[in-house]
Structure formats: C-alpha cells, structure tokens
Design a protein around this motif. Structure first.
Motif, PDB file in Angstrom:
ATOM      1  N   VAL A 284       7.550  -7.169  74.594  1.00  0.00           N
ATOM      2  CA  VAL A 284       8.786  -7.844  74.200  1.00  0.00           C
ATOM      3  C   VAL A 284       9.878  -6.788  74.196  1.00  0.00           C
ATOM      4  CG1 VAL A 284       9.979  -9.174  72.430  1.00  0.00           C
ATOM      5  CG2 VAL A 284       7.522  -9.502  72.783  1.00  0.00           C
TER       6      VAL A 284
ATOM      7  N   GLN B  43      13.998  -5.212  74.265  1.00  0.00           N
ATOM      8  CA  GLN B  43      15.225  -5.226  73.469  1.00  0.00           C
ATOM      9  C   GLN B  43      16.136  -6.391  73.853  1.00  0.00           C
ATOM     10  OE1 GLN B  43      16.637  -1.244  73.692  1.00  0.00           O
ATOM     11  NE2 GLN B  43      17.966  -1.419  71.935  1.00  0.00           N
TER      12      GLN B  43
ATOM     13  N   TYR C 259      15.241  -9.161  75.470  1.00  0.00           N
ATOM     14  CA  TYR C 259      14.443 -10.388  75.616  1.00  0.00           C
ATOM     15  C   TYR C 259      14.026 -10.641  77.067  1.00  0.00           C
ATOM     16  CZ  TYR C 259      17.258 -11.086  71.375  1.00  0.00           C
ATOM     17  OH  TYR C 259      17.926 -10.906  70.201  1.00  0.00           O
TER      18      TYR C 259
ATOM     19  N   GLN D  50      15.950 -17.072  70.845  1.00  0.00           N
ATOM     20  CA  GLN D  50      15.632 -16.377  72.091  1.00  0.00           C
ATOM     21  C   GLN D  50      14.548 -15.322  71.856  1.00  0.00           C
ATOM     22  OE1 GLN D  50      19.010 -14.913  74.369  1.00  0.00           O
ATOM     23  NE2 GLN D  50      20.309 -16.522  73.530  1.00  0.00           N
ATOM     24  N   GLN D  51      14.668 -14.625  70.724  1.00  0.00           N
ATOM     25  CA  GLN D  51      13.684 -13.611  70.404  1.00  0.00           C
ATOM     26  C   GLN D  51      12.293 -14.227  70.250  1.00  0.00           C
ATOM     27  OE1 GLN D  51      11.826 -10.848  70.392  1.00  0.00           O
ATOM     28  NE2 GLN D  51      13.800  -9.895  69.958  1.00  0.00           N
ATOM     29  N   ARG D  52      12.219 -15.393  69.635  1.00  0.00           N
ATOM     30  CA  ARG D  52      10.926 -16.048  69.448  1.00  0.00           C
ATOM     31  C   ARG D  52      10.359 -16.570  70.771  1.00  0.00           C
ATOM     32  NH1 ARG D  52      11.105 -19.778  64.097  1.00  0.00           N
ATOM     33  NH2 ARG D  52      12.669 -18.611  62.941  1.00  0.00           N
TER      34      ARG D  52
ATOM     35  N   PRO E 215      12.904  -5.019  69.150  1.00  0.00           N
ATOM     36  CA  PRO E 215      13.188  -6.397  69.554  1.00  0.00           C
ATOM     37  C   PRO E 215      14.303  -7.067  68.768  1.00  0.00           C
ATOM     38  CG  PRO E 215      11.205  -6.316  68.229  1.00  0.00           C
ATOM     39  CD  PRO E 215      11.599  -4.894  68.484  1.00  0.00           C
ATOM     40  N   PHE E 216      14.685  -6.502  67.616  1.00  0.00           N
ATOM     41  CA  PHE E 216      15.711  -7.153  66.798  1.00  0.00           C
ATOM     42  C   PHE E 216      17.053  -6.440  66.848  1.00  0.00           C
ATOM     43  CE2 PHE E 216      11.691  -7.748  64.158  1.00  0.00           C
ATOM     44  CZ  PHE E 216      11.341  -8.915  64.824  1.00  0.00           C
TER      45      PHE E 216
ATOM     46  N   ARG F  61      17.766  -9.648  60.909  1.00  0.00           N
ATOM     47  CA  ARG F  61      16.695  -8.748  61.349  1.00  0.00           C
ATOM     48  C   ARG F  61      15.499  -8.744  60.399  1.00  0.00           C
ATOM     49  NH1 ARG F  61      19.892  -3.240  62.872  1.00  0.00           N
ATOM     50  NH2 ARG F  61      21.304  -4.120  64.413  1.00  0.00           N
TER      51      ARG F  61
END
Length: 357
Positions: free
Chosen positions: A85, A87, A89, A142-144, A163-164, A172
């Motif tokens: 994963v 930075q 996405y 989007q991160q998920r 990733p956050f 975060r």
C-alpha cells in the motif's frame, strides 16, 4: 518467526555509508510491525528491500522460512507474494472501487474475482462503494480501497509505506486504529513505515526506531517510551529532556540526585560504577513532572502549548536546566510565572553525560 531480518545491509552505489546497516528484527505471523524514524533514516529502503525492490548487499531476509534476500540470493518481487500500500494509494482513476480491488485477481474466474472483491470491501467497511470511482471517494475511503486491493490476493505479508501521510492529522490516528482492526480481522502480517509516533503507537505490535541506517530498538510502544535503549530513542519518542544527575551508593540503596530532588525507583537503575564518578544524565518525560504548589522546587514557565485538556509547559529551574510538564488546562499560569514542581519517575532511565551537558 514469519519474517526474519538478520544483519541486513543495503548500500547504494556512489554513497559512502549504507542506507541500511546491520539491521535485525523479526515478526511473528499475524503481528504488525512499524518502522519509525526521521527522514532519510533508511526505513523506506528497508521496506523496499523486504518487497524485493532493492537488493541486499549483506545479511538476509527470510519470509515464511524461505530465504528471499541475501548477498547471493534475490527472489524477484513478483514471486514473494507480498502486498503493498503506497503513499499515494495508486488507484486506477478509470476503474470503480470493485474493479480496483479485483485488479490483482486475474488468476481467478470472473465470478470468484467479484466475490473476493466484495469480501475485502466489506472487511474494510466499504461494502457500499463498489461502483464508485476514486474521485468520488474521500481520502480515507481511497486509503481503504487501496488496503482492500492489497489484501485481496491474500499476500503472505503486507507492506505499507506512509499510507496516511496525505490525510489530515485528525484522520490519521483514527484511521490507524481502524486499519489495525482490519489487519487483525484479516489475520494479516504487516510491516508499516511512518514518521508519525501516534500512528506507530496506534497500529503497531512492535515498533522499530531507526536512525542513520541503524535500528536502535525493536520493542513495544510502552518499552520505547519508558525504557529507551539509546539516547536517540529517548530523545525521538515523546516529550522529554535530559537532566544532570549523580548516582550514589548509600548503604544497600542507590540514590539518584537531581535538581528536582532524589529519585527513588532504582529497580532498573545502573550502579554508580556504570558512569565516571557516578555522573550521568537522567531522562525526564513531561509526564514525570508534576505541578505541585507546595513543592520546594520552583520553576519558571518559559513556554506553554495549549492541548485542550492540558498544557505542555516548558519550565526553567533555578539551576538553568529546563524540563517539560503536562499540566491540566485549568492550571492556566502565565509565561514568566514561577510554579512548584516535583518529579514522579516510575522508571529511572540514565545515559552517559554528554560533553558540555
């Protein structure tokens, strides 16, 4: 151990010092490890070496008892069954969430691809966004989706590189807690890179602090904060200062003399002989210093930072030394005011006195 890294070295051509220098740590299956440290400390290079994107010049990386990296062995990234994963996405803007998640499942029949994509979207709490495109999703969503895509092929190991970092600060830490729950529910083994301590504490079972290519300590968050192995870890993790101290043997007892008075919890404190003439520096965290109007030691407020439920005061003692203290916010003292303080130190942590300290 599921992931075992032993004396790993990664050296870029043209650089005098290794980017990763003699790093060793391990993760058990189902554990979440976090690498933290300042920019340029080598944590992302280490992650890339685990992924197979960088070659090891020394040491070894073993994954599920398979040697995947050493000076003479390099299993290609695509053969390691590792999910990543990133930075940014790296979602495909022209694909909806379900098709983004199913992208790495081309080995499955269409019906199974669709079913698996649905399962992992449900796992990450996004069972209702199958048909939405990335631009229709919030940053957290989007991160998920990116996390679901990485989990979909059931990788042996999941790697997450800051990733956050593109999300706002309030989101975060909350998302870090949620991602931890998702990874635990999936039974995933994961290695995570961040520069944010709150993220690291929120998500990691084990946390490694890196500096200049070396791993200074690999431990849980409590031990990093209360029992730092090196002066760098003590300085990097949490709010604190180093105060001059003198360790003295008094009969069967060991006493640590400081400008704040004598410290009493000596269970883990070294004997006076550990330092020349018993002179050392003691770590004082902001939560080791208690505001007490009746205390004999007084300190002047140099700075104050409002944190909602508390202030973080920077205080100067009459000796000229400074300490920091968390004080409940209803104790709203003015800069320049003198207040009483005392030390309540549960873990006395000492280091050799720095030259000029």
């Amino acid at each position: 151990m599921f992931l075992d890294i032993s004396q790993l070295g990664v050296h870029y051509a043209g650089r005098s010092k290794p980017a990763v220098d003699g790093v060793s740590f391990s993760l058990q299956a189902g554990e979440i490890g976090v690498l933290i440290g300042p920019s340029g400390c080598g944590k992302t290079t280490l992650l890339r070496a685990v992924a197979g994107l960088e070659h090891a010049n020394a040491g070894s990386i073993t994954l599920a008892r398979q040697l995947v990296s050493s000076a003479g062995v390099h299993v290609p990234a695509e053969s390691r069954r590792i999910g990543m994963v990133f930075q940014d996405y790296a979602l495909f803007p022209h694909l909806d969430a379900a098709h983004n998640v199913a992208f790495g499942l081309t080995h499955l029949p269409a019906a199974q691809r669709q079913q698996r994509a649905g399962e992992v979207l449900e796992l990450v709490g996004l069972g209702n966004v199958h048909k939405r495109f990335p631009h229709e999703l919030s940053g957290g969503q989007q991160q998920r989706v990116a996390l679901a895509r990485a989990l979909a092929p059931q990788p042996r190991l999941l790697l997450l590189d800051e990733p956050f970092s593109n999300l706002d600060v309030d989101l975060r830490e909350r998302l870090a807690h949620e991602v931890r729950g998702i990874l635990k529910a999936a039974g995933a083994t994961a290695l995570f890179v961040t520069h944010d301590q709150l993220e690291a504490f929120a998500i990691g079972d084990r946390i490694g602090v890196m500096h200049q290519g070396s791993l200074h300590q690999w431990d849980d968050a409590y031990a990093l904060y209360h029992r730092p192995a090196t002066r760098f870890v003590a300085d990097f993790i949490g709010h604190g200062v180093f105060a001059q101290a003198h360790i003295e043997q008094r009969g069967e007892d060991v006493v640590v003399h400081t400008a704040l008075g004598d410290l009493t919890d000596m269970l883990e404190c070294p004997l006076p002989g550990a330092y020349a003439d018993g002179l050392c520096d003691v770590l004082l965290r902001a939560d080791d210093i208690v505001h007490d109007d009746n205390a004999p030691v007084k300190a002047q407020i140099l700075r104050k930072a409002f944190r909602g439920s508390e202030f973080l005061y920077t205080l100067q003692l009459q000796t000229g030394e400074t300490v920091m203290a968390h004080v409940p916010s209803h104790h709203n003292h003015a800069i320049g005011e003198w207040i009483g303080i005392r030390a309540e130190v549960d873990h006395v942590v000492t280091f050799p006195r720095e030259t000029g300290s």
